[in-house]
Design an enzyme around this catalytic site. Sequence first.
Site, short mmCIF file in Angstrom:
data_model
loop_
_atom_site.label_atom_id
_atom_site.label_comp_id
_atom_site.label_asym_id
_atom_site.label_seq_id
_atom_site.Cartn_x
_atom_site.Cartn_y
_atom_site.Cartn_z
N ASP A 131 0.85 -1.20 0.00
CA ASP A 131 0.00 0.00 0.00
C ASP A 131 0.88 1.25 0.00
O ASP A 131 2.04 1.20 0.43
CB ASP A 131 -0.88 0.04 1.27
CG ASP A 131 -1.98 -1.00 1.26
OD1 ASP A 131 -2.26 -1.59 0.19
OD2 ASP A 131 -2.57 -1.23 2.34
N ARG A 181 -1.47 -0.71 -8.46
CA ARG A 181 -2.86 -0.36 -8.10
C ARG A 181 -2.95 1.16 -8.12
O ARG A 181 -2.13 1.83 -7.47
CB ARG A 181 -3.21 -0.88 -6.71
CG ARG A 181 -4.62 -0.43 -6.26
CD ARG A 181 -4.79 -0.47 -4.74
NE ARG A 181 -4.73 -1.81 -4.21
CZ ARG A 181 -4.28 -2.08 -2.97
NH1 ARG A 181 -3.83 -1.12 -2.19
NH2 ARG A 181 -4.24 -3.33 -2.55
C1 FAD Z 1 -8.76 -1.42 -3.08
C2 FAD Z 1 -8.35 -0.08 -2.55
C3 FAD Z 1 -7.08 0.07 -2.01
C4 FAD Z 1 -6.66 1.32 -1.56
N1 FAD Z 1 -5.36 1.50 -1.16
C5 FAD Z 1 -4.91 2.73 -0.86
C6 FAD Z 1 -3.54 3.00 -0.60
O1 FAD Z 1 -2.69 2.11 -0.63
N2 FAD Z 1 -3.18 4.29 -0.31
C7 FAD Z 1 -4.08 5.32 -0.29
O2 FAD Z 1 -3.69 6.48 -0.07
N3 FAD Z 1 -5.39 5.09 -0.51
C8 FAD Z 1 -5.83 3.84 -0.80
N4 FAD Z 1 -7.17 3.64 -1.06
C9 FAD Z 1 -8.16 4.71 -0.76
C10 FAD Z 1 -8.29 5.68 -1.91
O3 FAD Z 1 -7.13 6.48 -2.01
C11 FAD Z 1 -9.52 6.59 -1.72
O4 FAD Z 1 -9.35 7.36 -0.57
C12 FAD Z 1 -10.84 5.85 -1.63
O5 FAD Z 1 -10.89 4.79 -2.54
C13 FAD Z 1 -12.03 6.80 -1.93
O6 FAD Z 1 -11.90 7.31 -3.21
P1 FAD Z 1 -12.86 6.88 -4.44
O7 FAD Z 1 -11.93 6.59 -5.58
O8 FAD Z 1 -13.73 5.77 -4.08
O9 FAD Z 1 -13.62 8.20 -4.84
P2 FAD Z 1 -14.41 9.31 -4.00
O10 FAD Z 1 -14.48 10.48 -4.91
O11 FAD Z 1 -13.83 9.51 -2.64
O12 FAD Z 1 -15.83 8.64 -3.82
C14 FAD Z 1 -16.66 8.29 -4.92
C15 FAD Z 1 -17.90 7.62 -4.40
O13 FAD Z 1 -17.54 6.37 -3.77
C16 FAD Z 1 -18.30 6.16 -2.60
N5 FAD Z 1 -17.40 6.16 -1.43
C17 FAD Z 1 -16.08 6.46 -1.42
N6 FAD Z 1 -15.56 6.32 -0.19
C18 FAD Z 1 -16.57 5.93 0.61
C19 FAD Z 1 -16.66 5.61 1.99
N7 FAD Z 1 -15.60 5.68 2.81
N8 FAD Z 1 -17.87 5.24 2.48
C20 FAD Z 1 -18.94 5.14 1.67
N9 FAD Z 1 -18.92 5.43 0.34
C21 FAD Z 1 -17.75 5.81 -0.17
C22 FAD Z 1 -19.31 7.27 -2.53
O14 FAD Z 1 -20.45 6.81 -3.22
C23 FAD Z 1 -18.63 8.38 -3.30
O15 FAD Z 1 -19.54 9.29 -3.84
C24 FAD Z 1 -7.59 2.40 -1.56
C25 FAD Z 1 -8.86 2.24 -2.10
C26 FAD Z 1 -9.24 1.02 -2.61
C27 FAD Z 1 -10.61 0.90 -3.22
#
Ligand code: FAD
Length: 304
Positions: A131, A181
């Site tokens: 990560d 990723r």
């Molecule tokens: C498999 C995976 C691994 C990850 N690994 C890392 C990593 O190593 N380092 C890192 O910095 N980040 C990591 N993340 C987190 C990532 O950076 C984002 O903060 C997170 O995925 C929210 O962004 P989004 O792309 O879903 O879009 P956003 O613009 O945040 O959200 C889009 C939509 O997704 C839904 N959503 C998003 N988050 C939530 C929530 N918490 N609860 C409910 N609904 C939600 C809502 O419907 C929202 O409108 C990871 C995410 C995933 C999916």
Amino acid sequence: MLARYVLLRLSNSSSLEAYLRRARMAAPLVRRFVAGETIETAVQAVQALNQRRMTATLDYLGENVTNPADANEAAGRCLQIIDAIARERLDANLSLKLTQLGLDIDTGITIDHMQRILDAADREGQFVRIDMETSGHVDRTLEVFRSLWLTRRNVGLVFQSYLHRTDADLQNAIRDGVRVRLVKGAYDEPPTIAYRRKADVDRAFARQAELLIEKGVYPAIATHDPRLLDNLKQYIRDHNVPSDRFEFQMLFGIRRDLQDRLVAEGYRMRVYTPFGNRWYGYMMRRLAERPANLWFVLKNLVRP
Ligand SMILES: Cc1cc2nc3c(=O)[nH]c(=O)nc-3n(C[C@H](O)[C@H](O)[C@H](O)COP(=O)(O)OP(=O)(O)OC[C@H]3O[C@@H](n4cnc5c(N)ncnc54)[C@H](O)[C@@H]3O)c2cc1C
């Protein structure tokens, strides 16, 4: 925006962490985002995901350890996960954070733990994902990765679209054939280092996801954003990209409807499945992404 900032700041508060762990008022929210405290509950969660035709990546929660004993304990847990995946024949791999393995103490300790973990994973034919954490850890994470990459190939990285440096980092990763990723980024970063506006982050994510799908080695596109996913699916159709060339990834407990829909449409879906009792930092970042989730906590607080 303010709520996100405040929640991310609070994610570093050890006194709030101690309070929430004692008070247990966050329990319903923890249950929603975390697959239990033990490896047994995590295995059951992965079995349920596999039945929904999804793969998983298991994560033993923990980060920013400050003493070698904790790093050693976390490395031992990672080895147990690798064993459990093999023993239970799970369709899953391992994700971990380098600060959990001592990155804030010494890169040498971290490399030693990683070598043991990658060797165990290799014996079982498994892949391990590192990560990405705060911007202050990126260079050291890449340094550890480069050292591992000299002799090992069953390891991949995460890049965060919100960082200005990511376009350049991705070019290097693609050149070297590293499995990536792509995520938007979950930490509180200053504007000198990262985009702060959602529109800017989304634009970078879309551009980088298309690049990875076109030129990357089995990239993982990790987002719950329906608009970005629709645009990407259009791109994939327009360019006739086979669905086994990449995978989508989402977090445990978030947008299960979208997870199921993508699988029904024939895409690969891997669910990041965290477990363990060090859920505080992880849960605060999930709250910051969607402060509306706070209602779960508050409702529980006022319940008699
Ligand atoms: C498999 C995976 C691994 C990850 N690994 C890392 C990593 O190593 N380092 C890192 O910095 N980040 C990591 N993340 C987190 C990532 O950076 C984002 O903060 C997170 O995925 C929210 O962004 P989004 O792309 O879903 O879009 P956003 O613009 O945040 O959200 C889009 C939509 O997704 C839904 N959503 C998003 N988050 C939530 C929530 N918490 N609860 C409910 N609904 C939600 C809502 O419907 C929202 O409108 C990871 C995410 C995933 C999916």
